[in-house]
Design a protein around this motif. Structure first.
Motif, PDB file in Angstrom:
ATOM      1  N   GLY A  79      -2.916  -4.902  -1.242  1.00 34.13           N
ATOM      2  CA  GLY A  79      -2.582  -3.538  -0.709  1.00 34.13           C
ATOM      3  C   GLY A  79      -2.530  -2.382  -1.724  1.00 34.13           C
ATOM      4  N   PHE A  84       0.858  -1.171  -0.091  1.00 36.60           N
ATOM      5  CA  PHE A  84      -0.115   0.088   0.129  1.00 36.60           C
ATOM      6  C   PHE A  84       0.944   1.238   0.074  1.00 36.60           C
ATOM      7  CE2 PHE A  84      -2.200   3.446   2.382  1.00 36.60           C
ATOM      8  CZ  PHE A  84      -3.498   3.395   1.727  1.00 36.60           C
ATOM      9  N   LEU A  85       1.923   1.248   0.779  1.00 36.75           N
ATOM     10  CA  LEU A  85       2.886   2.352   0.766  1.00 36.75           C
ATOM     11  C   LEU A  85       3.755   2.495  -0.354  1.00 36.75           C
ATOM     12  CD1 LEU A  85       4.041   2.288   4.475  1.00 36.75           C
ATOM     13  CD2 LEU A  85       2.749   3.819   3.557  1.00 36.75           C
ATOM     14  N   GLY A  86       3.673   1.479  -1.409  1.00 34.39           N
ATOM     15  CA  GLY A  86       4.489   1.680  -2.285  1.00 34.39           C
ATOM     16  C   GLY A  86       5.707   0.791  -2.207  1.00 34.39           C
ATOM     17  N   ALA A 125     -10.231  -4.543  -0.367  1.00 34.76           N
ATOM     18  CA  ALA A 125     -10.508  -4.430   1.226  1.00 34.76           C
ATOM     19  C   ALA A 125     -11.195  -5.385   1.868  1.00 34.76           C
ATOM     20  CB  ALA A 125     -11.042  -2.937   1.524  1.00 34.76           C
ATOM     21  N   MET A 183     -11.985   6.850  -5.680  1.00 35.86           N
ATOM     22  CA  MET A 183     -13.102   6.353  -4.746  1.00 35.86           C
ATOM     23  C   MET A 183     -14.271   7.156  -4.846  1.00 35.86           C
ATOM     24  SD  MET A 183     -11.628   7.064  -1.097  1.00 35.86           S
ATOM     25  CE  MET A 183     -11.121   8.516  -0.400  1.00 35.86           C
ATOM     26  N   ARG A 184     -14.109   8.455  -5.129  1.00 37.61           N
ATOM     27  CA  ARG A 184     -15.317   9.123  -5.649  1.00 37.61           C
ATOM     28  C   ARG A 184     -16.341   8.359  -6.378  1.00 37.61           C
ATOM     29  NH1 ARG A 184     -14.977  14.534  -3.136  1.00 37.61           N
ATOM     30  NH2 ARG A 184     -12.505  14.460  -2.505  1.00 37.61           N
ATOM     31  N   LEU A 199     -12.422  -0.195  -4.544  1.00 34.79           N
ATOM     32  CA  LEU A 199     -11.737  -0.002  -3.282  1.00 34.79           C
ATOM     33  C   LEU A 199     -12.425  -1.062  -2.419  1.00 34.79           C
ATOM     34  CD1 LEU A 199     -10.017   1.769  -1.266  1.00 34.79           C
ATOM     35  CD2 LEU A 199     -12.061   2.976  -0.583  1.00 34.79           C
ATOM     36  N   ARG A 257      -7.887   4.291  -4.432  1.00 32.39           N
ATOM     37  CA  ARG A 257      -7.889   5.337  -3.638  1.00 32.39           C
ATOM     38  C   ARG A 257      -8.336   6.771  -4.165  1.00 32.39           C
ATOM     39  NH1 ARG A 257      -4.413   7.785   0.503  1.00 32.39           N
ATOM     40  NH2 ARG A 257      -2.722   6.903  -0.767  1.00 32.39           N
ATOM     41  N   ILE A 262      -5.802  -1.368  -3.107  1.00 31.75           N
ATOM     42  CA  ILE A 262      -6.439  -0.552  -2.347  1.00 31.75           C
ATOM     43  C   ILE A 262      -5.896   0.966  -2.704  1.00 31.75           C
ATOM     44  CG2 ILE A 262      -6.826   0.237   0.169  1.00 31.75           C
ATOM     45  CD1 ILE A 262      -7.067  -2.946   0.622  1.00 31.75           C
ATOM     46  N   PRO A 275     -16.390   3.558  -5.963  1.00 33.48           N
ATOM     47  CA  PRO A 275     -15.970   2.931  -4.719  1.00 33.48           C
ATOM     48  C   PRO A 275     -15.829   1.809  -4.869  1.00 33.48           C
ATOM     49  CG  PRO A 275     -18.198   3.846  -4.591  1.00 33.48           C
ATOM     50  CD  PRO A 275     -17.720   4.236  -5.918  1.00 33.48           C
TER      51      PRO A 275
END
Lengths: 307, 274
Positions: free
Chosen positions: B225, B212-214, B246, B235-236, B242, B232, B228, B239
């Motif tokens: 990860g 997730f952090l790359g 998750a 996500m608008r 995502l 992000r 997700i 969704p």
């Protein structure tokens, strides 16, 4: 007692030395020449040699390591390869955000976890217990970046109640603190419950009940103080992890804390910053655990007499 | 053993889910209708349909296929890390617990030091030196994970070596190696299995967090990860992109935690579930 504290302090020293050595080696082994990173790829070889001498990078590794430790003790961690600012300044600026989040999160975790644990133990195997234990499983199993993203999606994007990310005003604190508190709340609740269940079975509780002490007082005055003793350790450990493990939450919410800075530094290969944040985190973690250990020894006379 | 399993059929739920995940991981190329990196520029961000079961992502990749391959990424990391961790942890734990003395002191001092260091930080540090990538995540997690295993095994061995059957084995003159291999090791199995299960939850979490952090799986490899993190941005408008990874991730961690707790209760009925 004093002896115990002293021996714990002495034990922390080799650990800190090992960690400082590991972080030093990391900078040493890191690919790329830091001086060329500072001066630029195609700089004058003479200038490179001069800066190398000025920074002491032409010395053997043990001299460099000695200087690294000495400077770190003075709070000097060199300069960032990315924006050439003193790393010490970066730490000083970013630490308050991390500390604020950690303190608020641990307070919330205690405020939620202890009552939840008590309720679960008092109504053992009944609905309140099942509810809090479901919460515990969720708190432990849902990864914090998932929780963070879902909360942003729901609270900030769909309902528009809170800002998505950022820092500087109280409303920016709500979501990060909630996310950070989830896991420690779960473990505090779990431990409080186990510990309460154990204490409630003891003879002195039966005596109190037989004397006709109201149930409320039995639980809050007789059982709780003893049950909370082991929970102190859990809270302390959780605080250590909060202070040093907020990489993800700070990154998701763009909080300018130490965790965010270190992730940024890793992605940019900014080794002096990585070294400094690592040393700071390791130091904090060790200090917090030390304090918890000492506190526990003071709180529980049984431990004191054994040692 | 089986009778106790039967008495608590609830255990079968996480077990079943994990078997399903393992099957997805093993047979990913057969189950997934598309390759995880197959892009289709004409079908970007599609809603679920017969062609794309769960729709497509921003690059026109089939989401269902990527989830399936994501299970494979998780399982690969867990298996590799556990293998190494068990190898190191069990050997050192055996050594320390059985022979005691200087080795014991040395090994335990070292694990103490490792414990005095927040493990995710150490993992991040190792990844920082080695560079981002799934392979380096695996090395980092194995290096940070073994002390826990060594500790658990050691304390179990300390108890086992005082038992009569070990004494008997020694009395008839069996070699240390034979005692360890044939008499102590098999008795460690439950302990190690519980530790591995509980640990796997942490590994799945850590891998997905680093990705997730790359710092973990690099594109186009689909770690949950990573998925997700990619989702992000969208996500608008989308969704669900995502939601799928998750949910898969959270359920897997939950199942592993549940299974670990249940196994512990099964093998050690004295211990109440905390």
């Amino acid at each position: 007692m004093t002896q115990h504290i002293l021996s714990r302090l002495l034990q922390a020293i080799p650990t800190l030395l090992l960690i400082s050595f590991l972080t030093f080696i990391m900078g040493f082994l890191a690919p790329g020449d830091p001086i060329r990173m500072i001066l630029g790829e195609h700089s004058d070889p003479q200038a490179v040699a001069q800066v190398r001498r000025e920074l002491g990078l032409d010395q053997p590794w043990y001299v460099q390591y000695g200087r690294f430790v000495w400077n770190a003790l003075k709070g000097d961690f060199g300069i960032s390869l990315y924006n050439r600012r003193p790393v010490g300044d970066i730490l000083r600026e970013s630490f308050p955000a991390t500390a604020t989040l950690a303190v608020l999160a641990i307070l919330l975790a205690v405020a939620v976890g202890i009552p939840a644990g008590i309720v679960a133990a008092v109504w053992h195997n009944r609905l309140p217990d099942r509810l809090s234990m479901t919460g515990v499983v969720l708190g432990i199993s849902v990864p914090n970046f998932v929780l963070a993203t879902l909360l942003i999606l729901l609270v900030s994007v769909q309902w528009g109640w809170l800002p998505v990310a950022g820092w500087g005003a109280p409303e920016y604190l709500v979501l990060p603190v909630l996310v950070l508190a989830a896991r420690p709340s779960a473990s505090v609740a779990r431990f409080t419950r186990t510990s309460m269940l154990e204490v409630l079975q003891q003879d002195y509780i039966r005596t109190a009940r037989a004397k006709g002490v109201p149930e409320r007082a039995v639980i809050l005055r007789h059982a709780l103080p003893n049950a909370l003793l082991p929970v102190v350790t859990v809270i302390g450990n959780a605080f250590g992890y909060l202070l040093t493990g907020s990489f993800i939450v700070e990154t998701v919410f763009a909080v300018p804390g130490v965790g965010y800075k270190s992730v940024e530094a890793i992605l940019r290969r900014d080794y002096p910053v990585i070294q400094a944040t690592t040393l700071l985190f390791a130091f904090l973690f060790i200090v917090v655990n030390l304090v918890v250990d000492i506190l526990y020894t003071r709180l529980d006379p049984r431990v004191r007499f054994r040692s | 053993m089986w009778r106790r399993w039967k008495a608590r059929p609830i255990v079968l739920v996480p077990l079943g889910y994990l078997c399903l995940m393992a099957a997805l991981a093993l047979f990913a190329p057969v189950i997934a209708p598309y390759r995880y990196d197959a892009q289709d520029e004409t079908a970007v961000l599609q809603p679920p349909s017969a062609r794309h079961l769960l729709g497509t992502d921003e690059l026109g990749r089939d989401v269902f296929s990527r989830l399936v391959y994501g299970a494979r990424v998780s399982l690969t990391v867990v298996l590799q890390v556990e293998l190494l961790e068990v190898l190191i942890g069990v050997s050192l734990g055996l050594l320390a617990g059985y022979f005691r003395g200087r080795w014991d002191a040395l090994i335990m001092r070292f694990t103490d030091m490792m414990f005095a260091f927040p493990d995710i930080l150490l993992a991040i540090l190792i990844v920082a030196v080695l560079g981002p990538g799934l392979h380096n995540v695996f090395i980092a997690l194995a290096l940070t994970g073994w002390p826990g295993m060594a500790r658990v095994v050691r304390s179990q061995v300390l108890a086992l070596r005082e038992r009569e059957f070990v004494e008997a084995a020694r009395a008839i003159g069996l070699s240390h190696f034979r005692i360890l291999w044939r008499h102590i090791l098999p008795n460690l199995l439950p302990t190690v299995l519980v530790a591995v299960t509980v640990d796997s939850a942490g590994i799945v979490l850590a891998e997905s967090a680093l990705s997730f952090l790359g710092l973990g799986a690099q594109p186009p490899l689909p770690s949950w990860g990573r998925m997700i993190d990619d989702a992000r941005q969208l996500m608008r408008s989308h969704p669900m992109l995502l939601f799928y990874p998750a949910a898969m991730l959270s359920l897997t961690v939950m199942a592993l935690n549940f299974l670990g707790d249940s196994l512990r209760d099964l093998w050690d009925p004295r211990r109440h579930k905390g």
